[in-house]
Design a protein around this motif. Structure first.
Motif, PDB file in Angstrom:
ATOM      1  N   ARG A 171      15.082  -2.863  10.743  1.00 50.37           N
ATOM      2  CA  ARG A 171      13.778  -2.250  10.465  1.00 50.37           C
ATOM      3  C   ARG A 171      12.746  -3.286  10.012  1.00 50.37           C
ATOM      4  NH1 ARG A 171      13.223   1.187   6.327  1.00 50.37           N
ATOM      5  NH2 ARG A 171      14.931   0.285   5.109  1.00 50.37           N
ATOM      6  N   PHE A 172      13.202  -4.301   9.291  1.00 53.49           N
ATOM      7  CA  PHE A 172      12.312  -5.332   8.743  1.00 53.49           C
ATOM      8  C   PHE A 172      12.508  -6.639   9.510  1.00 53.49           C
ATOM      9  CE2 PHE A 172      11.894  -3.699   4.064  1.00 53.49           C
ATOM     10  CZ  PHE A 172      11.563  -2.442   4.541  1.00 53.49           C
ATOM     11  N   GLY A 188       0.817  -1.202   0.000  1.00 55.57           N
ATOM     12  CA  GLY A 188       0.000   0.000   0.000  1.00 55.57           C
ATOM     13  C   GLY A 188       0.849   1.249   0.000  1.00 55.57           C
ATOM     14  N   LEU A 189       0.172   2.365   0.221  1.00 59.03           N
ATOM     15  CA  LEU A 189       0.816   3.685   0.262  1.00 59.03           C
ATOM     16  C   LEU A 189       0.872   4.147   1.712  1.00 59.03           C
ATOM     17  CD1 LEU A 189       1.866   6.336  -1.005  1.00 59.03           C
ATOM     18  CD2 LEU A 189      -0.539   7.008  -1.292  1.00 59.03           C
ATOM     19  N   VAL A 190       2.070   4.442   2.190  1.00 52.81           N
ATOM     20  CA  VAL A 190       2.251   4.930   3.552  1.00 52.81           C
ATOM     21  C   VAL A 190       3.219   6.102   3.537  1.00 52.81           C
ATOM     22  CG1 VAL A 190       1.807   2.693   4.633  1.00 52.81           C
ATOM     23  CG2 VAL A 190       4.157   3.334   4.028  1.00 52.81           C
ATOM     24  N   GLN A 191       3.269   6.808   4.653  1.00 49.19           N
ATOM     25  CA  GLN A 191       4.223   7.908   4.795  1.00 49.19           C
ATOM     26  C   GLN A 191       5.500   7.380   5.443  1.00 49.19           C
ATOM     27  OE1 GLN A 191       2.251  11.090   6.918  1.00 49.19           O
ATOM     28  NE2 GLN A 191       1.385  11.891   5.008  1.00 49.19           N
ATOM     29  N   ALA A 192       6.564   8.110   5.219  1.00 50.14           N
ATOM     30  CA  ALA A 192       7.848   7.745   5.820  1.00 50.14           C
ATOM     31  C   ALA A 192       7.697   7.626   7.333  1.00 50.14           C
ATOM     32  CB  ALA A 192       8.900   8.780   5.464  1.00 50.14           C
ATOM     33  N   GLY A 193       8.312   6.586   7.880  1.00 47.22           N
ATOM     34  CA  GLY A 193       8.245   6.341   9.310  1.00 47.22           C
ATOM     35  C   GLY A 193       7.153   5.387   9.734  1.00 47.22           C
ATOM     36  N   GLU A 194       6.211   5.129   8.839  1.00 46.77           N
ATOM     37  CA  GLU A 194       5.110   4.226   9.163  1.00 46.77           C
ATOM     38  C   GLU A 194       5.500   2.772   8.904  1.00 46.77           C
ATOM     39  OE1 GLU A 194       1.306   7.214   8.595  1.00 46.77           O
ATOM     40  OE2 GLU A 194       1.725   5.744   7.026  1.00 46.77           O
ATOM     41  N   GLN A 250       7.415  -7.910   8.216  1.00 45.74           N
ATOM     42  CA  GLN A 250       7.039  -6.734   8.987  1.00 45.74           C
ATOM     43  C   GLN A 250       8.034  -5.628   8.662  1.00 45.74           C
ATOM     44  OE1 GLN A 250       4.379  -6.149  11.160  1.00 45.74           O
ATOM     45  NE2 GLN A 250       5.137  -4.040  11.131  1.00 45.74           N
ATOM     46  N   MET A 251       7.528  -4.520   8.176  1.00 43.66           N
ATOM     47  CA  MET A 251       8.386  -3.413   7.754  1.00 43.66           C
ATOM     48  C   MET A 251       8.077  -2.187   8.604  1.00 43.66           C
ATOM     49  SD  MET A 251       8.202  -3.915   3.611  1.00 43.66           S
ATOM     50  CE  MET A 251       6.503  -3.355   3.509  1.00 43.66           C
ATOM     51  N   ASN A 252       9.043  -1.776   9.398  1.00 42.64           N
ATOM     52  CA  ASN A 252       8.900  -0.614  10.271  1.00 42.64           C
ATOM     53  C   ASN A 252       9.820   0.508   9.805  1.00 42.64           C
ATOM     54  OD1 ASN A 252       7.148  -2.144  11.902  1.00 42.64           O
ATOM     55  ND2 ASN A 252       8.832  -2.864  13.180  1.00 42.64           N
ATOM     56  N   SER A 253       9.537   1.702  10.276  1.00 42.73           N
ATOM     57  CA  SER A 253      10.368   2.872   9.942  1.00 42.73           C
ATOM     58  C   SER A 253      10.621   2.960   8.445  1.00 42.73           C
ATOM     59  CB  SER A 253      11.690   2.806  10.708  1.00 42.73           C
ATOM     60  OG  SER A 253      11.472   2.740  12.102  1.00 42.73           O
ATOM     61  N   LEU A 254       9.566   2.852   7.686  1.00 38.86           N
ATOM     62  CA  LEU A 254       9.724   2.831   6.229  1.00 38.86           C
ATOM     63  C   LEU A 254      10.274   4.142   5.703  1.00 38.86           C
ATOM     64  CD1 LEU A 254       6.514   0.831   5.388  1.00 38.86           C
ATOM     65  CD2 LEU A 254       8.811   0.249   4.591  1.00 38.86           C
ATOM     66  N   LYS A 255      11.066   4.023   4.640  1.00 43.30           N
ATOM     67  CA  LYS A 255      11.709   5.171   4.003  1.00 43.30           C
ATOM     68  C   LYS A 255      11.259   5.241   2.539  1.00 43.30           C
ATOM     69  CE  LYS A 255      15.880   4.331   6.755  1.00 43.30           C
ATOM     70  NZ  LYS A 255      17.338   4.081   6.698  1.00 43.30           N
ATOM     71  N   PRO A 256      11.328   6.406   1.930  1.00 41.47           N
ATOM     72  CA  PRO A 256      10.967   6.509   0.508  1.00 41.47           C
ATOM     73  C   PRO A 256      11.759   5.528  -0.364  1.00 41.47           C
ATOM     74  CG  PRO A 256      11.083   8.683   1.461  1.00 41.47           C
ATOM     75  CD  PRO A 256      11.577   7.733   2.516  1.00 41.47           C
ATOM     76  N   GLU A 257      12.996   5.256  -0.012  1.00 40.61           N
ATOM     77  CA  GLU A 257      13.816   4.333  -0.803  1.00 40.61           C
ATOM     78  C   GLU A 257      13.379   2.874  -0.667  1.00 40.61           C
ATOM     79  OE1 GLU A 257      14.894   6.641   1.367  1.00 40.61           O
ATOM     80  OE2 GLU A 257      16.676   5.954   2.478  1.00 40.61           O
ATOM     81  N   ASP A 258      12.418   2.599   0.210  1.00 39.57           N
ATOM     82  CA  ASP A 258      11.843   1.253   0.295  1.00 39.57           C
ATOM     83  C   ASP A 258      10.739   1.040  -0.750  1.00 39.57           C
ATOM     84  OD1 ASP A 258      12.059   1.547   3.858  1.00 39.57           O
ATOM     85  OD2 ASP A 258      13.399   0.394   2.543  1.00 39.57           O
ATOM     86  N   THR A 259      10.384   2.081  -1.460  1.00 40.14           N
ATOM     87  CA  THR A 259       9.350   1.983  -2.488  1.00 40.14           C
ATOM     88  C   THR A 259       9.766   0.994  -3.570  1.00 40.14           C
ATOM     89  OG1 THR A 259       8.536   4.225  -2.108  1.00 40.14           O
ATOM     90  CG2 THR A 259       8.109   3.249  -4.279  1.00 40.14           C
ATOM     91  N   VAL A 309       4.590  -1.475  -2.742  1.00 41.68           N
ATOM     92  CA  VAL A 309       4.771  -0.681  -1.521  1.00 41.68           C
ATOM     93  C   VAL A 309       5.284   0.679  -1.946  1.00 41.68           C
ATOM     94  CG1 VAL A 309       6.091  -0.408   0.605  1.00 41.68           C
ATOM     95  CG2 VAL A 309       5.217  -2.665  -0.047  1.00 41.68           C
ATOM     96  N   THR A 310       4.572   1.717  -1.555  1.00 46.54           N
ATOM     97  CA  THR A 310       4.966   3.078  -1.878  1.00 46.54           C
ATOM     98  C   THR A 310       5.068   3.887  -0.596  1.00 46.54           C
ATOM     99  OG1 THR A 310       3.828   2.951  -4.014  1.00 46.54           O
ATOM    100  CG2 THR A 310       4.424   5.148  -3.210  1.00 46.54           C
ATOM    101  N   VAL A 311       6.230   4.489  -0.391  1.00 44.79           N
ATOM    102  CA  VAL A 311       6.472   5.273   0.819  1.00 44.79           C
ATOM    103  C   VAL A 311       6.685   6.721   0.406  1.00 44.79           C
ATOM    104  CG1 VAL A 311       7.855   5.516   2.908  1.00 44.79           C
ATOM    105  CG2 VAL A 311       7.570   3.254   1.856  1.00 44.79           C
ATOM    106  N   SER A 312       5.834   7.596   0.869  1.00 41.71           N
ATOM    107  CA  SER A 312       5.945   9.015   0.531  1.00 41.71           C
ATOM    108  C   SER A 312       6.738   9.748   1.610  1.00 41.71           C
ATOM    109  CB  SER A 312       4.558   9.631   0.382  1.00 41.71           C
ATOM    110  OG  SER A 312       3.872   9.585   1.618  1.00 41.71           O
ATOM    111  N   SER A 313       7.407  10.793   1.175  1.00 40.54           N
ATOM    112  CA  SER A 313       8.245  11.560   2.115  1.00 40.54           C
ATOM    113  C   SER A 313       7.459  12.684   2.765  1.00 40.54           C
ATOM    114  CB  SER A 313       9.453  12.123   1.373  1.00 40.54           C
ATOM    115  OG  SER A 313       9.029  12.912   0.298  1.00 40.54           O
TER     116      SER A 313
END
Length: 127
Positions: free
Chosen positions: A67-68, A10-16, A82-91, A123-127
Motif C-alpha cells: 500500500r505504501f 492531513g485528514l482523508v477518508q479510508a481508501g484515499e 506514497q500512501m494508498n488505500s489508507l485505513k483508519p489504523e494508519d492514523t 495523518v488522520t484517516v476517517s472511516s
C-alpha cells in the motif's frame, strides 16, 4: 547535522491516498539511509519503511506492504512516502529520520539507529 522537515499530512477518508514529503538540509542527504516511522496516541513509535542511501533498496513493515511506497530524489534532498488505500489504523504522526551513520548497510528498522528526526506530520484517516 541533518535537518528534516516533513509535510503532506492531513485528514482523508479510508481508501484515499496521501503523499508525505521530507526535505533535508545540512549534511549530504544522499549518503544516508532514510526511514519513515509513525506513532499513534498512546503507542510506541513504529517502523514504516526505509530506503537505502543508493535508492535501490527498500523495506516495509508488513502492515503497509503493498500500500505504501518509499522513494527519494537525491537531487532535491527529499524522501517521499506514497500512501494508498489508507485505513483508519494508519492514523498517526509520521516522522522521517536519517540513519546515524553514512553509507550504512544493512538498512535498519530500529528507531534507536536513527539520529536525525523531523518534527512529524499528522495523518488522520476517517472511516
Amino acid at each position: 547535522q541533518v535537518q528534516l522537515v516533513e509535510s503532506g499530512g492531513g485528514l482523508v477518508q479510508a481508501g484515499e491516498s496521501l503523499r508525505l514529503s521530507c526535505s533535508a538540509s545540512g549534511r549530504t542527504f544522499s549518503n544516508y539511509n532514510m526511514g519513515w516511522f509513525r506513532q499513534a496516541p498512546g503507542k510506541e513509535r513504529d517502523f514504516v519503511a526505509v530506503i537505502s542511501w543508493t535508492g535501490f533498496g527498500t523495506k516495509y513493515a508488513d502492515s503497509v506492504k503493498g500500500r505504501f511506497t518509499i522513494s527519494r530524489d537525491n537531487a532535491k534532498n527529499t524522501v517521499y512516502l506514497q500512501m494508498n488505500s489508507l485505513k483508519p489504523e494508519d492514523t498517526a504522526v509520521y516522522y522521517c529520520a536519517a540513519d546515524r551513520n553514512q553509507f550504512s548497510s544493512p538498512m535498519t528498522y530500529e528507531a534507536r539507529e536513527y539520529t536525525y528526526w523531523g518534527q512529524g506530520t499528522q495523518v488522520t484517516v476517517s472511516s
